[in-house]
Structure formats: structure tokens, C-alpha cells
Design a protein around this motif. Structure first.
Motif, PDB file in Angstrom:
ATOM      1  N   PHE A 260     -41.873  10.876  39.353  1.00  0.00           N
ATOM      2  CA  PHE A 260     -42.644  10.782  40.521  1.00  0.00           C
ATOM      3  C   PHE A 260     -42.713   9.572  41.307  1.00  0.00           C
ATOM      4  O   PHE A 260     -42.553   9.334  42.483  1.00  0.00           O
ATOM      5  CB  PHE A 260     -44.278  11.200  40.369  1.00  0.00           C
ATOM      6  CG  PHE A 260     -45.075  11.305  41.352  1.00  0.00           C
ATOM      7  CD1 PHE A 260     -45.087  12.376  42.482  1.00  0.00           C
ATOM      8  CD2 PHE A 260     -45.796  10.148  41.831  1.00  0.00           C
ATOM      9  CE1 PHE A 260     -45.744  12.496  43.331  1.00  0.00           C
ATOM     10  CE2 PHE A 260     -46.522  10.244  42.959  1.00  0.00           C
ATOM     11  CZ  PHE A 260     -46.640  11.406  43.730  1.00  0.00           C
ATOM     12  N   THR A 261     -42.980   8.480  40.588  1.00  0.00           N
ATOM     13  CA  THR A 261     -43.319   6.913  41.239  1.00  0.00           C
ATOM     14  C   THR A 261     -41.882   6.410  41.996  1.00  0.00           C
ATOM     15  O   THR A 261     -42.117   6.028  43.121  1.00  0.00           O
ATOM     16  CB  THR A 261     -43.683   5.986  40.262  1.00  0.00           C
ATOM     17  OG1 THR A 261     -44.779   6.576  39.512  1.00  0.00           O
ATOM     18  CG2 THR A 261     -44.114   4.561  40.874  1.00  0.00           C
ATOM     19  N   VAL A 262     -40.774   6.740  41.387  1.00  0.00           N
ATOM     20  CA  VAL A 262     -39.720   6.241  41.843  1.00  0.00           C
ATOM     21  C   VAL A 262     -39.232   6.987  43.194  1.00  0.00           C
ATOM     22  O   VAL A 262     -38.597   6.561  44.283  1.00  0.00           O
ATOM     23  CB  VAL A 262     -38.431   6.126  40.801  1.00  0.00           C
ATOM     24  CG1 VAL A 262     -37.178   5.871  41.568  1.00  0.00           C
ATOM     25  CG2 VAL A 262     -38.649   5.112  39.814  1.00  0.00           C
ATOM     26  N   LEU A 263     -39.194   8.340  43.043  1.00  0.00           N
ATOM     27  CA  LEU A 263     -39.202   9.333  44.095  1.00  0.00           C
ATOM     28  C   LEU A 263     -39.909   9.040  45.288  1.00  0.00           C
ATOM     29  O   LEU A 263     -39.646   9.064  46.554  1.00  0.00           O
ATOM     30  CB  LEU A 263     -39.573  10.728  43.774  1.00  0.00           C
ATOM     31  CG  LEU A 263     -38.360  11.348  42.817  1.00  0.00           C
ATOM     32  CD1 LEU A 263     -38.698  12.592  42.228  1.00  0.00           C
ATOM     33  CD2 LEU A 263     -37.035  11.390  43.579  1.00  0.00           C
ATOM     34  N   MET A 264     -41.197   8.841  45.066  1.00  0.00           N
ATOM     35  CA  MET A 264     -42.323   8.337  46.141  1.00  0.00           C
ATOM     36  C   MET A 264     -41.721   7.041  46.999  1.00  0.00           C
ATOM     37  O   MET A 264     -41.916   6.900  47.797  1.00  0.00           O
ATOM     38  CB  MET A 264     -43.701   8.132  45.517  1.00  0.00           C
ATOM     39  CG  MET A 264     -44.709   7.711  46.467  1.00  0.00           C
ATOM     40  SD  MET A 264     -46.217   7.178  45.638  1.00  0.00           S
ATOM     41  CE  MET A 264     -45.919   5.639  44.723  1.00  0.00           C
ATOM     42  N   ARG A 265     -41.479   6.112  46.182  1.00  0.00           N
ATOM     43  CA  ARG A 265     -40.931   4.655  46.660  1.00  0.00           C
ATOM     44  C   ARG A 265     -39.604   4.995  47.533  1.00  0.00           C
ATOM     45  O   ARG A 265     -39.785   4.425  48.495  1.00  0.00           O
ATOM     46  CB  ARG A 265     -40.559   3.610  45.470  1.00  0.00           C
ATOM     47  CG  ARG A 265     -41.674   3.193  44.673  1.00  0.00           C
ATOM     48  CD  ARG A 265     -42.607   2.418  45.460  1.00  0.00           C
ATOM     49  NE  ARG A 265     -42.166   1.004  46.016  1.00  0.00           N
ATOM     50  CZ  ARG A 265     -42.714   0.154  46.648  1.00  0.00           C
ATOM     51  NH1 ARG A 265     -44.038   0.500  46.960  1.00  0.00           N
ATOM     52  NH2 ARG A 265     -42.316  -0.974  46.890  1.00  0.00           N
ATOM     53  N   ARG A 266     -38.841   5.792  47.219  1.00  0.00           N
ATOM     54  CA  ARG A 266     -37.774   6.065  47.839  1.00  0.00           C
ATOM     55  C   ARG A 266     -37.803   6.629  49.050  1.00  0.00           C
ATOM     56  O   ARG A 266     -37.390   6.418  50.256  1.00  0.00           O
ATOM     57  CB  ARG A 266     -36.767   6.887  46.915  1.00  0.00           C
ATOM     58  CG  ARG A 266     -35.968   6.158  45.851  1.00  0.00           C
ATOM     59  CD  ARG A 266     -35.195   7.245  45.122  1.00  0.00           C
ATOM     60  NE  ARG A 266     -34.249   8.067  45.980  1.00  0.00           N
ATOM     61  CZ  ARG A 266     -33.002   7.801  46.354  1.00  0.00           C
ATOM     62  NH1 ARG A 266     -32.314   6.569  46.075  1.00  0.00           N
ATOM     63  NH2 ARG A 266     -32.100   8.629  46.987  1.00  0.00           N
ATOM     64  N   LEU A 267     -38.773   7.611  49.104  1.00  0.00           N
ATOM     65  CA  LEU A 267     -39.450   8.255  50.210  1.00  0.00           C
ATOM     66  C   LEU A 267     -40.064   7.326  51.374  1.00  0.00           C
ATOM     67  O   LEU A 267     -39.926   7.563  52.512  1.00  0.00           O
ATOM     68  CB  LEU A 267     -40.355   9.428  50.102  1.00  0.00           C
ATOM     69  CG  LEU A 267     -39.374  10.555  49.309  1.00  0.00           C
ATOM     70  CD1 LEU A 267     -40.630  11.645  48.900  1.00  0.00           C
ATOM     71  CD2 LEU A 267     -38.329  11.242  50.101  1.00  0.00           C
ATOM     72  N   MET A 268     -40.943   6.410  50.748  1.00  0.00           N
ATOM     73  CA  MET A 268     -41.433   5.201  51.595  1.00  0.00           C
ATOM     74  C   MET A 268     -40.373   4.407  52.024  1.00  0.00           C
ATOM     75  O   MET A 268     -40.375   4.183  53.237  1.00  0.00           O
ATOM     76  CB  MET A 268     -42.334   4.450  50.577  1.00  0.00           C
ATOM     77  CG  MET A 268     -43.670   5.197  50.465  1.00  0.00           C
ATOM     78  SD  MET A 268     -44.506   3.974  49.114  1.00  0.00           S
ATOM     79  CE  MET A 268     -45.940   4.807  49.070  1.00  0.00           C
ATOM     80  N   VAL A 269     -39.322   4.058  51.543  1.00  0.00           N
ATOM     81  CA  VAL A 269     -38.052   3.397  51.915  1.00  0.00           C
ATOM     82  C   VAL A 269     -37.443   4.123  53.071  1.00  0.00           C
ATOM     83  O   VAL A 269     -37.283   3.568  54.155  1.00  0.00           O
ATOM     84  CB  VAL A 269     -37.249   3.008  50.957  1.00  0.00           C
ATOM     85  CG1 VAL A 269     -35.909   2.386  51.559  1.00  0.00           C
ATOM     86  CG2 VAL A 269     -37.743   1.937  50.096  1.00  0.00           C
ATOM     87  N   LYS A 270     -37.266   5.488  52.746  1.00  0.00           N
ATOM     88  CA  LYS A 270     -36.434   6.388  53.962  1.00  0.00           C
ATOM     89  C   LYS A 270     -37.420   6.215  55.448  1.00  0.00           C
ATOM     90  O   LYS A 270     -36.809   6.269  56.173  1.00  0.00           O
ATOM     91  CB  LYS A 270     -36.352   7.644  53.368  1.00  0.00           C
ATOM     92  CG  LYS A 270     -35.229   7.555  52.229  1.00  0.00           C
ATOM     93  CD  LYS A 270     -34.845   9.090  51.980  1.00  0.00           C
ATOM     94  CE  LYS A 270     -33.667   9.087  50.758  1.00  0.00           C
ATOM     95  NZ  LYS A 270     -33.422  10.314  50.497  1.00  0.00           N
ATOM     96  N   ILE A 271     -38.636   6.306  55.125  1.00  0.00           N
ATOM     97  CA  ILE A 271     -39.536   6.308  56.505  1.00  0.00           C
ATOM     98  C   ILE A 271     -39.328   5.078  56.979  1.00  0.00           C
ATOM     99  O   ILE A 271     -39.439   4.820  58.089  1.00  0.00           O
ATOM    100  CB  ILE A 271     -40.954   6.780  55.907  1.00  0.00           C
ATOM    101  CG1 ILE A 271     -40.966   8.029  55.627  1.00  0.00           C
ATOM    102  CG2 ILE A 271     -41.797   6.485  57.170  1.00  0.00           C
ATOM    103  CD1 ILE A 271     -42.601   8.584  55.078  1.00  0.00           C
ATOM    104  N   ALA A 272     -39.587   3.719  56.220  1.00  0.00           N
ATOM    105  CA  ALA A 272     -39.224   2.709  56.878  1.00  0.00           C
ATOM    106  C   ALA A 272     -37.768   2.178  57.148  1.00  0.00           C
ATOM    107  O   ALA A 272     -37.764   1.867  58.356  1.00  0.00           O
ATOM    108  CB  ALA A 272     -39.619   1.686  55.689  1.00  0.00           C
ATOM    109  N   ASN A 273     -36.896   3.099  56.865  1.00  0.00           N
ATOM    110  CA  ASN A 273     -35.474   3.093  57.571  1.00  0.00           C
ATOM    111  C   ASN A 273     -35.682   3.749  58.985  1.00  0.00           C
ATOM    112  O   ASN A 273     -35.136   2.916  59.989  1.00  0.00           O
ATOM    113  CB  ASN A 273     -34.652   3.869  56.718  1.00  0.00           C
ATOM    114  CG  ASN A 273     -34.208   3.433  55.491  1.00  0.00           C
ATOM    115  OD1 ASN A 273     -34.264   2.263  55.301  1.00  0.00           O
ATOM    116  ND2 ASN A 273     -33.721   4.258  54.586  1.00  0.00           N
TER     117      ASN A 273
END
Length: 397
Positions: A260-273
Motif C-alpha cells: 500500500f505505502t509504495v503504491l500510494m507514493r507512486r500515485l502521488m508522484v504520478k499526480i505530481a508528474n
């Protein structure tokens, strides 16, 4: 007697043919900082910005403001005299009284930039030291660890006498290296990361993720206050607030808990992209420190990196919590950071997170739901604010 501020360049002085570009940026930033204080006259020569207060502008307040401007190596508050040594000696007792009246030791530093001046630097130091001892007979000389250093600079446009020299922030002028988006949580680390990258010349704007009702309004207000506090060093900050509740609920309902935590961080990064591409940011900044938590292991960081379309800068990656906390206290964000309002990173935290995830496992887990659509929906709902340097707002009791 005219009193001025000399702002000495830091790293800018080492630049080559494009030095003037950095000088222009530094002077622009200085003028912005001092605009609210009063009127000043500016000029620059010999790797120095000369600042003369006009119409009673507060020189003490100006010096305090300049202490937080990146690109400045040192700040000196000086009395200006004609290039006449006798004129300096006749007035030094009056001008140096506040600095030397209660001091015990001093030394003299002299610099003769104008080589046409008839006295050599060693002669200036000796005779000026004698004059200081005549005016302040209680003082002792200590050339190694003096309490006060009296400086006299003979420049092309006058003689500058000073006993107050402040080491500046150093670094590069904000705006000289482009702009980046800081993933700002409510913790100690990310404001420090923003400060450190602003010091390298980046305009730092912030993105934050909220998950009501799991996170409170006070958690968001806490982060907004951090933005306000960061403007003291970073200048104006654009703040992007991302609604993240639906994405986190989808993660909880559709993906393995240990990821969960790693997936959440990835989705945060994708939004920041998306924000970076839309608004012209050249990098993402995070406050991650290697091995500090489960999502910051080498393997987990590699999985996060794989979601980024731009460089991710992690300026505190090799620092421990004590080192980061010291900087947080220095820049004035610590007390806000430790307020007990949790951000969305704590929502649905797994009991046993996978500390060494493989990218293949993460990508497979991410296929469980159409997160791309949710990312686009979240970006469309982002709220944007601007926090301006010098404009104070009380957010919290």
C-alpha cells in the motif's frame, strides 16, 4: 556620516561569463525582500551590492531580512567615508561605540581594493588598531579569536568601516536554477528538503495530498502554515492541494496491503508528474531519507522512481533525523511540523509493509484498478493557493 549595507557575493563570485545573469537575479530578489521595509538605493561593483537606506528606512530590519536571502556570502553594515584615513580615525569612536563599548577583544582587518590609495594594507591595520585602542582603551588585541573584528575596506568609491559582519545563507539566488515541485507533508523532513533546494537556486512550489474525513482540516492548515514559514527563505510559494481520499480507498479495496505505502507514493508522484508537465516544473523534490521508514528503503525508492517522469531530488537522503531536525529548527518550521495533526501518509498504513518490493510486483498490483482515470479526476479538482513572502496569516491557535 552615511551608513550603508554591503552585500558580498557568495558562490556567484565564482561564475564565469554568465556571472551577470546571477547578479541580476540576486539583486532582483534583494529588492523584493526589502520593498516592504522602505526605500533603498542600489548599486553593484566589485562583487558587492551596495544598499543605501533612504527616507529613514530601517537598516536593522533590512539586515535581518537579507540574512535569509540565498546567494549572499556576507552582509556588512558600514559607515562610508571619503578615501581619507584621517576622516575615518576622527569618526570611528562615535561609529564603533555600540559594537566595542562592552567588548573585551578585537582585531583589525584591512583591504585596499583601490591600489592608488597611498597606505598599504599592513600600515592601515597598524594605524587603525592604534586609533581604536586610543578610543577604547579597555580593549585587548586578539588576532586569533577576537570578540569583534573591525574592518576597513578602501574601495574605488570610498572607505567603508564596519564592526558588524554577518555570514549569509550562501547558495544560489532563488530562480536561477529553474523551478521544482516539493511534495510537502506535515512532517519535519520535507520543509527542510524545500529549503535546501531553494538554496541551490530553485523556485520551490508545494504539492500536498489530503484525505478527508480521514485527515482533518487542521492537518491541511498545518501544512499551509509550513508554506508560509518557508516563504522566509524560498520567497512566494504556489500551493497545490490534491484530494486523495478516493484514490486511497481504491488502494485499500483493490491492492495487497503490504504494497500500500509504495503504491500510494507512486500515485502521488504520478499526480505530481501531471502538474509538472502542465505548469513547467523541471523536477520533483521529496524529504525522503534512506532507510528512515519502510517506504524509503533502496528497493522502495527504486519503485517510486520508476513512476517519475522527471528527476526526483532528495536533498536529505543521507541525513539522519537529528541533522534534519537541526535545520528545521534553524529555519523556523520545527514547531509547526511537530503539531499532532497527521497527513494522509498515515491513512490505511499496512501492519507489515513490504520493505524490499520488486518493481514487477508493484506494477502487477497497480493493474488491479484504473488509477490513471482517478489521477486525472484528482488533478482536475486540485485547489491552488499562493503564499507571499511578508504576508502573515494566522492559521492555527
Amino acid at each position: 556620516m552615511t551608513e550603508v549595507i554591503l552585500v558580498k557575493y557568495g558562490e556567484i563570485a565564482l561564475k564565469g561569463e554568465n556571472k551577470s545573469t546571477f547578479e541580476d537575479m540576486l539583486l532582483k530578489n534583494i529588492k523584493r525582500r526589502l520593498k516592504k521595509i522602505g526605500k533603498f538605493e542600489y548599486s553593484r561593483r566589485q562583487s558587492t551590492v551596495y544598499i543605501e537606506p533612504l527616507d529613514g528606512a530601517d537598516i536593522d530590519e533590512a539586515v535581518c531580512s537579507l540574512e535569509k536571502v540565498f546567494g549572499i556570502g556576507a552582509i556588512q553594515r558600514c559607515a562610508v567615508f571619503p578615501k581619507d584615513f584621517r576622516a575615518v580615525v576622527d569618526s570611528l569612536g562615535e561609529y564603533l561605540a555600540d559594537a566595542l563599548g562592552n567588548a573585551k577583544t578585537f582585531k583589525i582587518e584591512a583591504k585596499r581594493s583601490d591600489k592608488t590609495f597611498p597606505m598599504r594594507s599592513p600600515d592601515i591595520q597598524q594605524q587603525l588598531g592604534d586609533a581604536v585602542l586610543d578610543a577604547f582603551p579597555h580593549l585587548g588585541v586578539d588576532v586569533h579569536e577576537p570578540e569583534i573584528t573591525v574592518r576597513l575596506e578602501i574601495r574605488d568609491n570610498g572607505a567603508y568601516l564596519s564592526a558588524k559582519r554577518i555570514i549569509g545563507q550562501g547558495g544560489m539566488p532563488v530562480g536561477s536554477s529553474g523551478k521544482a515541485l516539493l511534495m510537502l507533508s506535515g512532517g519535519i523532513d520535507s520543509p527542510v528538503a524545500g529549503y535546501m533546494m531553494a538554496k541551490r537556486g530553485l523556485v520551490v512550489d508545494c504539492i500536498h495530498y489530503v484525505s478527508p474525513p480521514y485527515t482533518s482540516d487542521r492537518a491541511r492548515l498545518k501544512v499551509e502554515k509550513l508554506c508560509e514559514e518557508m516563504t522566509e527563505y524560498c520567497g512566494d510559494i504556489i500551493f497545490y492541494c490534491v484530494p486523495f481520499t478516493e484514490i486511497q480507498e481504491a488502494l485499500r479495496d483493490n491492492c495487497p496491503e503490504q504494497y500500500f505505502t509504495v503504491l500510494m507514493r507512486r500515485l502521488m508522484v504520478k499526480i505530481a508528474n501531471k502538474i509538472c508537465a502542465r505548469d513547467g516544473y523541471g523536477a520533483i523534490i521529496t524529504g525522503e531519507s534512506l532507510a528512515q521508514v519502510a517506504s524509503q528503503t533502496l528497493q522502495a525508492l527504486n519503485c517510486t522512481n520508476a513512476a517519475a517522469e522527471l528527476p526526483i531530488f532528495r536533498p536529505v537522503i543521507g541525513m539522519d533525523k537529528i541533522e534534519i531536525t537541526e535545520i528545521s529548527r534553524k529555519i523556523g518550521t520545527y514547531e509547526t511540523s511537530i503539531m499532532p495533526y497527521e497527513d494522509c501518509c498515515t491513512v490505511f498504513s499496512p501492519k507489515h509493509p513490504r520493505t524490499r518490493p520488486k518493481i514487477e510486483e508493484i506494477l502487477e498490483a497497480e493493474k488491479a484498478y484504473d488509477f490513471d482515470k482517478m489521477i486525472d479526476e484528482a488533478v482536475a479538482k486540485i485547489e491552488v493557493k499562493r503564499f507571499k513572502y511578508g504576508e502573515k496569516t494566522v492559521f492555527l491557535d
